[in-house]
Design a protein around this motif. Structure first.
Motif, short mmCIF file in Angstrom:
data_model
loop_
_atom_site.label_atom_id
_atom_site.label_comp_id
_atom_site.label_asym_id
_atom_site.label_seq_id
_atom_site.Cartn_x
_atom_site.Cartn_y
_atom_site.Cartn_z
N PHE A 14 0.89 -1.16 0.00
CA PHE A 14 0.00 0.00 0.00
C PHE A 14 0.92 1.21 0.00
N VAL A 15 1.02 1.86 -1.17
CA VAL A 15 1.98 2.95 -1.36
C VAL A 15 1.22 4.23 -1.69
N SER A 16 1.60 5.33 -1.05
CA SER A 16 1.04 6.63 -1.43
C SER A 16 2.10 7.42 -2.17
N ILE A 17 1.65 8.18 -3.17
CA ILE A 17 2.51 9.10 -3.91
C ILE A 17 1.99 10.49 -3.62
N ILE A 18 2.81 11.31 -2.97
CA ILE A 18 2.35 12.61 -2.51
C ILE A 18 3.14 13.73 -3.17
N GLY A 19 2.44 14.80 -3.51
CA GLY A 19 3.08 15.96 -4.10
C GLY A 19 2.05 17.02 -4.39
N PRO A 20 2.46 18.27 -4.55
CA PRO A 20 1.52 19.36 -4.83
C PRO A 20 0.99 19.30 -6.26
N SER A 21 0.01 20.13 -6.56
CA SER A 21 -0.51 20.22 -7.92
C SER A 21 0.61 20.58 -8.88
N GLY A 22 0.62 19.92 -10.05
CA GLY A 22 1.64 20.20 -11.05
C GLY A 22 2.97 19.52 -10.81
N SER A 23 3.02 18.62 -9.83
CA SER A 23 4.29 17.96 -9.50
C SER A 23 4.61 16.77 -10.41
N GLY A 24 3.59 16.28 -11.13
CA GLY A 24 3.80 15.11 -11.99
C GLY A 24 3.05 13.88 -11.51
N LYS A 25 2.22 14.02 -10.47
CA LYS A 25 1.52 12.87 -9.89
C LYS A 25 0.62 12.17 -10.92
N SER A 26 -0.22 12.96 -11.59
CA SER A 26 -1.18 12.34 -12.52
C SER A 26 -0.47 11.73 -13.73
N THR A 27 0.61 12.38 -14.18
CA THR A 27 1.40 11.80 -15.28
C THR A 27 1.96 10.44 -14.87
N LEU A 28 2.46 10.39 -13.64
CA LEU A 28 3.00 9.13 -13.13
C LEU A 28 1.92 8.06 -13.05
N MET A 29 0.74 8.43 -12.58
CA MET A 29 -0.35 7.47 -12.50
C MET A 29 -0.76 6.98 -13.89
N ASN A 30 -0.82 7.90 -14.86
CA ASN A 30 -1.21 7.51 -16.22
C ASN A 30 -0.22 6.51 -16.81
N ILE A 31 1.04 6.67 -16.48
CA ILE A 31 2.05 5.74 -17.00
C ILE A 31 1.94 4.39 -16.28
N ILE A 32 1.81 4.43 -14.95
CA ILE A 32 1.65 3.17 -14.20
C ILE A 32 0.40 2.43 -14.68
N GLY A 33 -0.68 3.18 -14.95
CA GLY A 33 -1.93 2.57 -15.36
C GLY A 33 -2.03 2.25 -16.83
N CYS A 34 -0.93 2.42 -17.57
CA CYS A 34 -0.88 2.10 -19.00
C CYS A 34 -1.85 2.95 -19.82
N LEU A 35 -2.13 4.16 -19.31
CA LEU A 35 -2.95 5.11 -20.06
C LEU A 35 -2.09 6.02 -20.91
N ASP A 36 -0.78 6.06 -20.61
CA ASP A 36 0.17 6.89 -21.34
C ASP A 36 1.52 6.17 -21.32
N THR A 37 2.41 6.60 -22.19
CA THR A 37 3.74 5.98 -22.24
C THR A 37 4.82 7.04 -21.99
N ALA A 38 5.94 6.59 -21.47
CA ALA A 38 7.06 7.50 -21.18
C ALA A 38 7.81 7.83 -22.46
N ASP A 39 8.51 8.98 -22.44
CA ASP A 39 9.37 9.36 -23.56
C ASP A 39 10.74 8.69 -23.45
N ALA A 40 11.13 8.37 -22.21
CA ALA A 40 12.43 7.72 -21.98
C ALA A 40 12.33 6.89 -20.72
N GLY A 41 13.20 5.91 -20.61
CA GLY A 41 13.19 5.03 -19.46
C GLY A 41 12.43 3.75 -19.74
N THR A 42 12.36 2.87 -18.75
CA THR A 42 11.69 1.58 -18.92
C THR A 42 10.66 1.37 -17.82
#
Length: 223
Positions: free
Chosen positions: A33-61
């Motif tokens: 059970f992991v929480s990801i915390i950060g203010p608005s505009g920190s990249g939280k939703s982008t991170l979730m979209n990538i974890i959830g396979c809704l979006d893909t990264a430009d670099a990295g694996t």
């Protein structure tokens, strides 16, 4: 289960390049059970979209269950989103013209599940969030907390191994937020892996592990 290594994601805003994720790395194991915390505009939703396979990264694996995401076909990714991952959003994302039970049933219809099995799954999911008596109600006939319970029921009806929750208490008062968090604790105790994204430190602290994100950079929060 989730293995992100050196993930970067850029967006163009006008003429300016914005780095939503900046060489982010994180590892989440089954049953955590992991929480990801950060203010608005920190990249939280982008991170979730990538974890959830809704979006893909430009670099990295990104390895999901030890398999690189780029090795999956679009159809396989759609199947993963529908069967392996349960999504819970701040805005509930319920369909207004469908009752609570119909909203919960929708992902099971997409799976092609037989009606008899769907009925049992829907009843079970609504019972787990304490809403079996509100099954026939439309979203407009439910409080915000009840709508979020329906959204959680919809997420767990497919029996996913991973639940991704993006600001699930963001639109709720403190009492209702506590009730929703109690449901997540129960789901975790029953074996679900939960990744909860929030800007609220009180919510984040309820997870077993906290990850902080700021300006697209990810760091582990030391207790």
């Amino acid at each position: 289960m989730i293995d992100l290594n050196d993930i970067s994601k850029m967006y163009l805003v006008g003429d300016e390049e914005v780095r939503a994720l900046d060489h982010a790395s994180m590892h989440i194991y089954p049953g955590e059970f992991v929480s990801i915390i950060g203010p608005s505009g920190s990249g939280k939703s982008t991170l979730m979209n990538i974890i959830g396979c809704l979006d893909t990264a430009d670099a990295g694996t990104y390895l999901l269950d030890k398999i690189p995401i780029e090795d999956y076909t679009e159809n396989e990714l759609a199947r993963i989103r529908n069967r392996k991952i349960g999504f819970v959003f701040q805005s509930f994302n319920l369909i207004p013209k469908l009752t609570a039970e119909e909203n919960v049933e929708l992902p099971l219809i997409y799976q092609g599940m037989k009606r008899s099995e769907r009925t049992g799954r829907v009843q079970e999911a609504l019972a787990r969030v304490g809403l079996e008596k509100r099954a026939k109600h439309l979203p407009t006939e439910l409080s915000g907390g009840q709508q979020q319970r329906v959204a959680i029921a919809r997420a767990i009806a497919t029996r996913p191994s991973l639940i991704l929750a993006d600001e699930p208490t963001g639109n709720l008062d403190s009492k209702t937020s506590q009730e929703i968090m109690a449901i997540f604790h129960e789901l975790h105790e029953q074996g679900n892996t939960i990744v909860l994204i929030t800007h609220d430190d009180n919510v984040a602290r309820q997870a077993s592990r906290r990850i902080h994100i700021l300006d697209g950079k990810v760091t582990e929060v030391e207790e």
